[in-house]
Design a protein around this motif. Structure first.
Motif, PDB file in Angstrom:
ATOM      1  N   MET A 133      -9.744  27.661  -6.712  1.00 55.71           N
ATOM      2  CA  MET A 133      -8.186  28.226  -7.120  1.00 55.71           C
ATOM      3  C   MET A 133      -7.314  27.219  -6.334  1.00 55.71           C
ATOM      4  SD  MET A 133      -7.894  32.235  -7.867  1.00 55.71           S
ATOM      5  CE  MET A 133      -8.795  32.708  -6.394  1.00 55.71           C
ATOM      6  N   ARG A 134      -6.180  27.295  -6.801  1.00 55.80           N
ATOM      7  CA  ARG A 134      -4.915  26.734  -6.316  1.00 55.80           C
ATOM      8  C   ARG A 134      -4.132  27.753  -5.711  1.00 55.80           C
ATOM      9  NH1 ARG A 134      -2.230  21.666  -9.215  1.00 55.80           N
ATOM     10  NH2 ARG A 134      -1.315  23.495 -10.544  1.00 55.80           N
ATOM     11  N   ILE A 135      -3.956  27.956  -4.415  1.00 59.36           N
ATOM     12  CA  ILE A 135      -3.293  28.979  -3.842  1.00 59.36           C
ATOM     13  C   ILE A 135      -2.284  28.662  -2.943  1.00 59.36           C
ATOM     14  CG2 ILE A 135      -3.750  31.028  -2.258  1.00 59.36           C
ATOM     15  CD1 ILE A 135      -6.862  31.035  -3.183  1.00 59.36           C
ATOM     16  N   ILE A 136      -1.226  29.469  -3.036  1.00 62.24           N
ATOM     17  CA  ILE A 136       0.015  29.162  -2.137  1.00 62.24           C
ATOM     18  C   ILE A 136      -0.150  30.301  -1.007  1.00 62.24           C
ATOM     19  CG2 ILE A 136       2.426  29.068  -1.585  1.00 62.24           C
ATOM     20  CD1 ILE A 136       1.578  26.487  -2.459  1.00 62.24           C
ATOM     21  N   VAL A 137      -0.071  29.877   0.272  1.00 63.40           N
ATOM     22  CA  VAL A 137      -0.046  31.073   1.208  1.00 63.40           C
ATOM     23  C   VAL A 137       1.145  31.043   1.779  1.00 63.40           C
ATOM     24  CG1 VAL A 137      -1.057  31.933   3.451  1.00 63.40           C
ATOM     25  CG2 VAL A 137      -2.654  30.829   1.785  1.00 63.40           C
ATOM     26  N   LEU A 138       2.114  32.099   1.421  1.00 67.16           N
ATOM     27  CA  LEU A 138       3.259  32.302   1.570  1.00 67.16           C
ATOM     28  C   LEU A 138       3.563  33.192   2.931  1.00 67.16           C
ATOM     29  CD1 LEU A 138       5.700  31.254  -0.086  1.00 67.16           C
ATOM     30  CD2 LEU A 138       5.998  33.362  -0.901  1.00 67.16           C
ATOM     31  N   ALA A 139       4.341  32.505   3.790  1.00 67.94           N
ATOM     32  CA  ALA A 139       4.407  32.946   5.173  1.00 67.94           C
ATOM     33  C   ALA A 139       5.686  32.667   5.888  1.00 67.94           C
ATOM     34  CB  ALA A 139       3.426  32.616   6.117  1.00 67.94           C
ATOM     35  N   GLY A 140       6.084  33.158   7.072  1.00 69.33           N
ATOM     36  CA  GLY A 140       7.238  32.814   7.809  1.00 69.33           C
ATOM     37  C   GLY A 140       8.488  33.648   7.339  1.00 69.33           C
ATOM     38  N   GLY A 141       9.802  32.945   6.763  1.00 72.44           N
ATOM     39  CA  GLY A 141      10.611  33.926   6.138  1.00 72.44           C
ATOM     40  C   GLY A 141      11.651  33.820   7.303  1.00 72.44           C
ATOM     41  N   LEU A 142      12.729  34.592   7.040  1.00 75.33           N
ATOM     42  CA  LEU A 142      13.903  34.948   7.982  1.00 75.33           C
ATOM     43  C   LEU A 142      13.920  36.310   8.356  1.00 75.33           C
ATOM     44  CD1 LEU A 142      16.482  33.264   9.289  1.00 75.33           C
ATOM     45  CD2 LEU A 142      17.960  34.381   7.332  1.00 75.33           C
ATOM     46  N   SER A 143      12.893  36.440   9.170  1.00 79.43           N
ATOM     47  CA  SER A 143      12.478  37.638   9.689  1.00 79.43           C
ATOM     48  C   SER A 143      12.003  37.651  10.975  1.00 79.43           C
ATOM     49  CB  SER A 143      11.234  38.304   9.042  1.00 79.43           C
ATOM     50  OG  SER A 143      10.718  39.405   9.208  1.00 79.43           O
ATOM     51  N   PRO A 144      12.511  38.668  11.840  1.00 76.94           N
ATOM     52  CA  PRO A 144      12.031  38.838  13.157  1.00 76.94           C
ATOM     53  C   PRO A 144      10.352  38.674  13.543  1.00 76.94           C
ATOM     54  CG  PRO A 144      13.407  40.489  12.684  1.00 76.94           C
ATOM     55  CD  PRO A 144      13.231  40.117  11.659  1.00 76.94           C
ATOM     56  N   GLU A 145       9.854  38.827  12.254  1.00 77.76           N
ATOM     57  CA  GLU A 145       8.308  38.773  12.320  1.00 77.76           C
ATOM     58  C   GLU A 145       7.603  37.402  11.889  1.00 77.76           C
ATOM     59  OE1 GLU A 145       6.217  42.516  11.360  1.00 77.76           O
ATOM     60  OE2 GLU A 145       8.325  42.921  10.670  1.00 77.76           O
ATOM     61  N   THR A 174      -9.168  29.820   6.094  1.00 78.11           N
ATOM     62  CA  THR A 174     -10.329  30.540   5.524  1.00 78.11           C
ATOM     63  C   THR A 174     -10.282  30.141   4.156  1.00 78.11           C
ATOM     64  OG1 THR A 174     -10.230  32.056   7.141  1.00 78.11           O
ATOM     65  CG2 THR A 174     -11.476  32.792   4.994  1.00 78.11           C
ATOM     66  N   LEU A 175      -9.438  29.930   3.459  1.00 80.44           N
ATOM     67  CA  LEU A 175      -9.268  29.865   1.959  1.00 80.44           C
ATOM     68  C   LEU A 175      -9.752  28.541   1.672  1.00 80.44           C
ATOM     69  CD1 LEU A 175      -6.153  31.810   0.879  1.00 80.44           C
ATOM     70  CD2 LEU A 175      -8.537  32.361   0.360  1.00 80.44           C
ATOM     71  N   ARG A 176      -9.349  27.473   2.378  1.00 83.69           N
ATOM     72  CA  ARG A 176      -9.774  26.039   2.412  1.00 83.69           C
ATOM     73  C   ARG A 176     -11.412  25.901   2.596  1.00 83.69           C
ATOM     74  NH1 ARG A 176      -5.905  21.969   1.758  1.00 83.69           N
ATOM     75  NH2 ARG A 176      -7.058  20.700   3.073  1.00 83.69           N
ATOM     76  N   GLU A 177     -11.760  26.726   3.727  1.00 87.71           N
ATOM     77  CA  GLU A 177     -13.180  26.477   4.125  1.00 87.71           C
ATOM     78  C   GLU A 177     -14.217  27.231   3.030  1.00 87.71           C
ATOM     79  OE1 GLU A 177     -13.253  28.865   7.543  1.00 87.71           O
ATOM     80  OE2 GLU A 177     -12.509  27.130   8.830  1.00 87.71           O
ATOM     81  N   ASN A 178     -13.542  28.115   2.001  1.00 84.16           N
ATOM     82  CA  ASN A 178     -14.240  28.625   0.993  1.00 84.16           C
ATOM     83  C   ASN A 178     -13.929  27.699  -0.338  1.00 84.16           C
ATOM     84  OD1 ASN A 178     -15.867  31.565   1.764  1.00 84.16           O
ATOM     85  ND2 ASN A 178     -13.812  31.192   3.062  1.00 84.16           N
ATOM     86  N   GLY A 179     -13.507  26.668  -0.351  1.00 81.81           N
ATOM     87  CA  GLY A 179     -13.362  25.621  -1.414  1.00 81.81           C
ATOM     88  C   GLY A 179     -12.127  25.630  -2.205  1.00 81.81           C
ATOM     89  N   HIS A 180     -10.995  26.445  -1.794  1.00 80.53           N
ATOM     90  CA  HIS A 180     -10.023  26.529  -2.617  1.00 80.53           C
ATOM     91  C   HIS A 180      -9.109  25.668  -2.068  1.00 80.53           C
ATOM     92  CE1 HIS A 180     -11.106  30.163  -4.202  1.00 80.53           C
ATOM     93  NE2 HIS A 180     -11.589  30.666  -2.978  1.00 80.53           N
ATOM     94  N   GLN A 181      -8.035  25.254  -2.995  1.00 74.84           N
ATOM     95  CA  GLN A 181      -7.039  24.296  -2.678  1.00 74.84           C
ATOM     96  C   GLN A 181      -5.595  25.249  -2.208  1.00 74.84           C
ATOM     97  OE1 GLN A 181      -6.896  22.232  -6.445  1.00 74.84           O
ATOM     98  NE2 GLN A 181      -6.763  20.398  -5.287  1.00 74.84           N
ATOM     99  N   ALA A 182      -5.852  25.615  -0.696  1.00 69.97           N
ATOM    100  CA  ALA A 182      -4.924  26.346  -0.292  1.00 69.97           C
ATOM    101  C   ALA A 182      -3.694  25.530   0.402  1.00 69.97           C
ATOM    102  CB  ALA A 182      -5.247  27.289   0.455  1.00 69.97           C
ATOM    103  N   PHE A 183      -2.450  26.161   0.474  1.00 68.07           N
ATOM    104  CA  PHE A 183      -1.357  25.189   1.225  1.00 68.07           C
ATOM    105  C   PHE A 183      -0.403  26.379   1.714  1.00 68.07           C
ATOM    106  CE2 PHE A 183       2.875  23.272   1.690  1.00 68.07           C
ATOM    107  CZ  PHE A 183       2.559  22.187   2.255  1.00 68.07           C
TER     108      PHE A 183
END
Length: 359
Positions: A1-13, A27-36
């Motif tokens: 699968m092609r997967i966008i991993v969405l993170a960061g943002g304008l948040s204190p966290e 982990t997703l890439r290690e399992n064969g996915h096209q993750a970014f």
């Protein structure tokens, strides 16, 4: 699968989120996915014709993730660092890349991403995403709303009230609360802006600081309960083994959560009998259902040192997925390794919202 991993943002966290996202992406890439790995706030400025290339980039966007600091990030400095003068919380090409993906893995924590607004946007645009729906995220993010729902649903929780910027100077005597107290932002996580206060002076200072965190408009005030803290991870409505949290000092604040040795985390707990553990697990599942959550979450509990009563403090719709996070630790105790946990989150998200089978 092609997967966008969405993170960061304008948040204190955002630092926590980037570290969560990096672990998920690897982990997703290690399992064969096209993750970014993509920062929802900074986006990915590039020629629109080259967006397809993102999913095959060797670095997978992982260069944006750094180790978590012991202090919350400087969000004003982050704003200044983004080119242009756009006020949007979503950076360039984020929507376009998420549309191209088979699914977007939500690695976000706090404000945008965990408050349901981004999920609602994706629902309107037909973009598939992991984790709870916009409704579940919205009601669980607001600690006072969640507390009111808990009370109506029979979920044991500390009593509490809230102050707005217009009522923040209300004397304690008029509120009907007595020291010591817990002061915390109404919407937020990672214990940023949370204070335990024992004097009037500490109380006033905590109120001021809590409002300043992420420009909060409402702050929760509740009685302080001296006790032991436990986390109850939940996947597909079923509770995982509890994790007992023993901070090195004080309470489980931002520093203790994300620095090495900041807290001891025991899973399953050894200080609670099996019956009480099961009762807390069932209460966690009840809180999950009451808040209209689906896919996964983590409920936080405290057990009173005086009488053994337990209370649900809050539920995190998108709990941390860093190497130090509580949900992966609980999943591992249940026999679910990190890679399988990420896969299960994707599978459950397809089951919860999308008619087509997981690709």
């Amino acid at each position: 699968m092609r997967i966008i991993v969405l993170a960061g943002g304008l948040s204190p966290e955002r630092d926590v989120s980037l570290t969560s996202g990096a672990g998920i992406c690897k982990t997703l890439r290690e399992n064969g996915h096209q993750a970014f790995l993509l920062d929802v706030y900074m986006g990915y400025p590039c020629d629109p014709d080259k967006l397809e290339e993102v999913f095959s980039l060797p670095g997978a966007g992982l260069e944006i993730a750094e180790s978590i600091k012991t202090t919350a990030p400087d969000l004003e400095a982050l704003k200044r660092s983004r080119p242009g003068d756009s006020q949007s919380l979503i950076g360039p090409n984020v929507i376009e890349l998420c549309r191209m993906a088979d699914i977007t893995f939500m690695g976000l924590h706090g404000s945008i991403g965990e408050d349901g607004k981004l999920q609602a946007t994706f629902d309107v645009l037909g973009i598939r995403y992991t984790g709870p729906s916009s409704l579940g995220c919205a009601v669980s993010m607001n600690k006072l709303v969640a507390k009111q729902i808990f009370k109506m649903s029979g979920v044991s929780t500390p009593r509490g009230t809230s102050l707005t910027r217009g009522t923040k100077d209300t004397p304690l005597s008029e509120l009907g609360y007595y020291l010591p107290l817990v002061i915390k932002p109404c919407s937020g996580g990672s214990s940023i802006g949370v204070f335990i206060v024992h004097t009037e002076e500490e109380y006033k200072d905590a109120i001021r600081q809590s409002f300043d965190i992420n420009h909060e408009e409402e702050v929760v005030v509740e009685p302080y309960i001296k006790g032991r803290e436990f986390a109850c991870g939940i996947i597909a409505g079923k509770a995982l083994p509890l994790v007992e949290i023993i901070p090195k000092s004080g309470f489980f604040n931002y520093e203790n959560k994300y620095q090495d040795g900041g807290a001891q985390e025991i899973c399953p707990p050894i200080s609670l009998d099996a019956k009480t553990q099961e009762q807390i697990q069932r209460m966690g599942e009840k809180a999950f259902a009451a808040l209209r959550l689906d896919v996964y979450s983590r409920a936080d509990f405290i057990v009173d040192d005086e009488d053994g009563s337990f209370y649900c403090l809050e539920v995190n719709a998108l709990p941390g997925m860093t190497p130090a996070s509580l949900l992966p630790k609980a999943a591992k105790a249940a026999g679910i390794e990190y890679g399988n946990l990420c896969r299960q989150i994707i599978d459950e998200s397809f089951k919860a919202r999308y008619q087509e089978a997981c690709i």
